[in-house]
Design a protein around this motif. Structure first.
Motif, PDB file in Angstrom:
ATOM      1  N   VAL A  80      35.302  21.574   3.821  1.00 57.73           N
ATOM      2  CA  VAL A  80      36.767  21.666   3.818  1.00 57.73           C
ATOM      3  C   VAL A  80      37.243  22.880   4.594  1.00 57.73           C
ATOM      4  O   VAL A  80      38.142  22.786   5.441  1.00 57.73           O
ATOM      5  N   ASN A  81      36.633  24.019   4.345  1.00 61.12           N
ATOM      6  CA  ASN A  81      37.127  25.238   4.977  1.00 61.12           C
ATOM      7  C   ASN A  81      36.706  25.355   6.434  1.00 61.12           C
ATOM      8  O   ASN A  81      37.380  26.030   7.223  1.00 61.12           O
ATOM      9  N   PHE A  82      35.620  24.716   6.835  1.00 64.71           N
ATOM     10  CA  PHE A  82      35.269  24.666   8.256  1.00 64.71           C
ATOM     11  C   PHE A  82      36.405  24.029   9.047  1.00 64.71           C
ATOM     12  O   PHE A  82      36.752  24.485  10.142  1.00 64.71           O
ATOM     13  N   ILE A  83      37.002  22.990   8.488  1.00 67.95           N
ATOM     14  CA  ILE A  83      38.072  22.273   9.190  1.00 67.95           C
ATOM     15  C   ILE A  83      39.424  22.929   8.982  1.00 67.95           C
ATOM     16  O   ILE A  83      40.211  23.073   9.928  1.00 67.95           O
ATOM     17  N   ARG A  84      39.711  23.368   7.770  1.00 64.83           N
ATOM     18  CA  ARG A  84      41.060  23.844   7.455  1.00 64.83           C
ATOM     19  C   ARG A  84      41.288  25.331   7.692  1.00 64.83           C
ATOM     20  O   ARG A  84      42.432  25.765   7.865  1.00 64.83           O
ATOM     21  N   GLN A  85      40.218  26.126   7.659  1.00 62.33           N
ATOM     22  CA  GLN A  85      40.378  27.575   7.797  1.00 62.33           C
ATOM     23  C   GLN A  85      39.380  28.111   8.827  1.00 62.33           C
ATOM     24  O   GLN A  85      38.312  28.610   8.463  1.00 62.33           O
ATOM     25  N   PRO A  86      39.721  28.020  10.109  1.00 58.42           N
ATOM     26  CA  PRO A  86      38.778  28.372  11.180  1.00 58.42           C
ATOM     27  C   PRO A  86      38.204  29.780  11.100  1.00 58.42           C
ATOM     28  O   PRO A  86      37.064  29.999  11.515  1.00 58.42           O
ATOM     29  N   GLU A  87      38.971  30.745  10.587  1.00 56.56           N
ATOM     30  CA  GLU A  87      38.503  32.135  10.566  1.00 56.56           C
ATOM     31  C   GLU A  87      37.779  32.503   9.273  1.00 56.56           C
ATOM     32  O   GLU A  87      37.321  33.633   9.122  1.00 56.56           O
ATOM     33  N   TRP A  88      37.673  31.546   8.352  1.00 53.80           N
ATOM     34  CA  TRP A  88      37.111  31.840   7.036  1.00 53.80           C
ATOM     35  C   TRP A  88      35.582  31.861   7.083  1.00 53.80           C
ATOM     36  O   TRP A  88      34.948  31.032   7.757  1.00 53.80           O
ATOM     37  N   HIS A  89      34.988  32.812   6.389  1.00 54.87           N
ATOM     38  CA  HIS A  89      33.528  32.849   6.232  1.00 54.87           C
ATOM     39  C   HIS A  89      33.222  32.852   4.749  1.00 54.87           C
ATOM     40  O   HIS A  89      33.671  33.728   4.009  1.00 54.87           O
ATOM     41  N   ASP A  90      32.465  31.863   4.303  1.00 51.72           N
ATOM     42  CA  ASP A  90      32.140  31.759   2.888  1.00 51.72           C
ATOM     43  C   ASP A  90      31.290  32.957   2.475  1.00 51.72           C
ATOM     44  O   ASP A  90      30.250  33.222   3.087  1.00 51.72           O
ATOM     45  N   PRO A  91      31.704  33.684   1.437  1.00 57.19           N
ATOM     46  CA  PRO A  91      30.921  34.850   1.009  1.00 57.19           C
ATOM     47  C   PRO A  91      29.531  34.494   0.510  1.00 57.19           C
ATOM     48  O   PRO A  91      28.667  35.368   0.390  1.00 57.19           O
ATOM     49  N   GLY A  92      29.293  33.221   0.228  1.00 54.20           N
ATOM     50  CA  GLY A  92      27.953  32.814  -0.191  1.00 54.20           C
ATOM     51  C   GLY A  92      26.977  32.653   0.956  1.00 54.20           C
ATOM     52  O   GLY A  92      25.763  32.558   0.740  1.00 54.20           O
ATOM     53  N   LEU A  93      27.497  32.612   2.183  1.00 52.62           N
ATOM     54  CA  LEU A  93      26.642  32.467   3.357  1.00 52.62           C
ATOM     55  C   LEU A  93      26.275  33.837   3.917  1.00 52.62           C
ATOM     56  O   LEU A  93      27.128  34.716   4.019  1.00 52.62           O
ATOM     57  N   ARG A  94      25.033  34.001   4.313  1.00 47.48           N
ATOM     58  CA  ARG A  94      24.639  35.229   4.985  1.00 47.48           C
ATOM     59  C   ARG A  94      25.403  35.367   6.297  1.00 47.48           C
ATOM     60  O   ARG A  94      25.708  34.376   6.960  1.00 47.48           O
ATOM     61  N   ARG A  95      25.689  36.596   6.674  1.00 49.21           N
ATOM     62  CA  ARG A  95      26.313  36.843   7.966  1.00 49.21           C
ATOM     63  C   ARG A  95      25.424  36.279   9.067  1.00 49.21           C
ATOM     64  O   ARG A  95      24.205  36.388   9.033  1.00 49.21           O
ATOM     65  N   GLY A  96      26.060  35.668  10.050  1.00 45.79           N
ATOM     66  CA  GLY A  96      25.310  35.050  11.132  1.00 45.79           C
ATOM     67  C   GLY A  96      25.105  33.566  10.943  1.00 45.79           C
ATOM     68  O   GLY A  96      24.736  32.867  11.879  1.00 45.79           O
ATOM     69  N   LEU A  97      25.342  33.064   9.717  1.00 45.55           N
ATOM     70  CA  LEU A  97      25.252  31.630   9.470  1.00 45.55           C
ATOM     71  C   LEU A  97      26.652  31.027   9.485  1.00 45.55           C
ATOM     72  O   LEU A  97      27.627  31.682   9.113  1.00 45.55           O
TER      73      LEU A  97
END
Length: 246
Positions: A80-97
């Motif tokens: 959902v957030n990949f499509i709706r929030q282009p600048e968002w990075h999920d805090p559960g993902l390591r940086r670089g992913l």
């Protein structure tokens, strides 16, 4: 005693989900539990071949009144957030992913909607195609799913809970991503916590929690269980197999 069914992390495997629903239908017929709800534990999408078909199947089933409840998982939020929030990075993902990293499985989800494989080499291009091809009804279905379902004797959540924190104070990030602080805590949490997120070879009962993610994302089976209080049984073609607490 009230019965409730639950299904583990599906990850785009529509045929496995239909098979799990068939097992539940057989158990309902054998045990007179036709009114018992079916709770899907989240991670509906990614890695498997037909996330698009699976979301449509669940969304249409809920719309026609099936007694299905569907939790959101971390992979579902990523889509959902990949499509709706282009600048968002999920805090559960390591940086670089990001969502298109091969280890996440988002590429197979987008391809199931018809996104061209060549577009997946560029985030902006992939997102632009996804905006056109992924129905907003699917995204809204995911976004409006509950983060936890409290059934009294059982608590259903995708990843787990933060031990020692009141249920109404739990963060969404923990509910969708937590591992060791929850998995390694042996305390009684009150209700039996039924969860997925951490893949196992087979569903397993730990007394204070029940993990039903049996690695469908990695070629394993999809687990369907039935619960009565804190007791649980794995549904198999041969019938119920009790999950004895460790």
């Amino acid at each position: 005693m009230q019965q409730v069914y639950a299904i583990g992390d599906i990850h785009g495997h529509l045929s496995l989900l239909q098979g799990a629903h068939d097992l539940i239908a057989r158990d309902r017929a054998a045990n007179g539990s036709a009114v018992a709800p079916i709770i899907h534990i989240g991670d509906l999408v990614d890695r498997g071949p037909d996330s698009a078909g699976l979301l449509r199947y669940l969304r249409e089933g809920v719309a026609r009144g099936e007694n299905w409840q569907v939790l959101i998982g971390n992979h579902d939020r990523l889509l959902v957030n990949f499509i709706r929030q282009p600048e968002w990075h999920d805090p559960g993902l390591r940086r670089g992913l990001d969502y298109l990293h091969p280890g996440i499985g988002g590429r197979t989800t987008l391809q199931s909607y018809g996104v061209d494989a060549r577009a997946l080499d560029d985030l902006a291009t992939a997102r632009a195609e996804a905006l056109e091809l992924v129905p907003d009804s699917d995204l809204e279905f995911i976004a409006t799913r509950p983060r936890m379902i409290d059934m009294g004797e059982q608590l259903f959540v995708h990843a787990g809970i933060r031990p020692g924190v009141a249920l109404d104070q739990q963060s969404e990030d923990d509910l969708l991503w937590i591992r060791d602080p929850f998995l390694l805590d042996p305390r009684n949490h009150g209700p039996l916590v039924v969860h997925g997120h951490t893949a196992l070879v087979r569903a397993r009962h730990y007394r204070n929690r029940l993990n039903i993610d049996s690695s469908a994302a990695y070629g394993g089976p999809l687990s369907a269980v039935v619960l009565e209080g804190r007791k649980a049984w794995l549904l198999t073609p041969e019938g119920r197999s009790e999950l004895v607490p460790n």
